[in-house]
Motif scaffolding. Sequence first.
Motif, short mmCIF file in Angstrom:
data_model
loop_
_atom_site.label_atom_id
_atom_site.label_comp_id
_atom_site.label_asym_id
_atom_site.label_seq_id
_atom_site.Cartn_x
_atom_site.Cartn_y
_atom_site.Cartn_z
N ASP A 29 0.82 -1.22 0.00
CA ASP A 29 0.00 0.00 0.00
C ASP A 29 0.85 1.26 0.00
O ASP A 29 0.48 2.26 -0.63
N THR A 32 1.97 1.74 -3.52
CA THR A 32 0.82 2.20 -4.31
C THR A 32 0.55 3.67 -4.04
O THR A 32 0.26 4.44 -4.97
N HIS A 33 0.67 4.08 -2.81
CA HIS A 33 0.46 5.49 -2.46
C HIS A 33 1.47 6.38 -3.20
O HIS A 33 1.09 7.41 -3.77
N LYS A 35 3.02 5.74 -5.93
CA LYS A 35 2.72 5.71 -7.37
C LYS A 35 1.52 6.61 -7.70
O LYS A 35 1.54 7.34 -8.69
N ARG A 36 0.50 6.56 -6.87
CA ARG A 36 -0.73 7.31 -7.15
C ARG A 36 -0.62 8.81 -6.89
O ARG A 36 -1.17 9.61 -7.64
N PHE A 37 0.05 9.17 -5.81
CA PHE A 37 -0.03 10.55 -5.35
C PHE A 37 1.25 11.37 -5.55
O PHE A 37 1.22 12.58 -5.35
N TRP A 38 2.34 10.73 -5.91
CA TRP A 38 3.56 11.48 -6.20
C TRP A 38 3.71 11.57 -7.71
O TRP A 38 3.61 10.58 -8.42
N GLU A 39 3.97 12.77 -8.18
CA GLU A 39 4.17 12.93 -9.62
C GLU A 39 5.47 12.25 -10.03
O GLU A 39 6.36 12.02 -9.19
N ARG A 43 8.93 10.98 -7.76
CA ARG A 43 9.38 9.59 -7.63
C ARG A 43 10.78 9.41 -8.17
O ARG A 43 11.62 8.76 -7.56
N HIS A 69 8.85 -3.00 -4.90
CA HIS A 69 7.90 -2.51 -5.91
C HIS A 69 8.54 -1.48 -6.84
O HIS A 69 7.86 -0.62 -7.37
N GLN A 72 6.93 -0.97 -10.31
CA GLN A 72 5.68 -0.20 -10.24
C GLN A 72 5.96 1.29 -10.12
O GLN A 72 5.25 2.11 -10.71
#
Length: 75
Positions: A29, A32-33, A35-39, A43, A69, A72
């Motif tokens: 998780d 995933t966070h 990946k989803r919320f950092w531009e 990253r 990960h 990802q």
Amino acid sequence: MNTEHLVKMANQIGAFFSTMPDHEQAVADLATHLKRFWEPRMRKAFLEHIEQTQGQGVDPIVLEAVSKHMRQLTV
């Protein structure tokens, strides 16, 4: 990009996810966070910091999430 700030934010996110009872789920998780919320630039800078400093200042759960990960996070 200020990598000190990125490390601080990643560690705060890691602290939140470390309270989850299922460690493996917490690690997934957390990745995933990121990946989803950092531009992508955030990253990329964070991953470069980890590579260049062997993760200096980064909490173990965050390093684990990144190492497990990585694919990802780089897509």
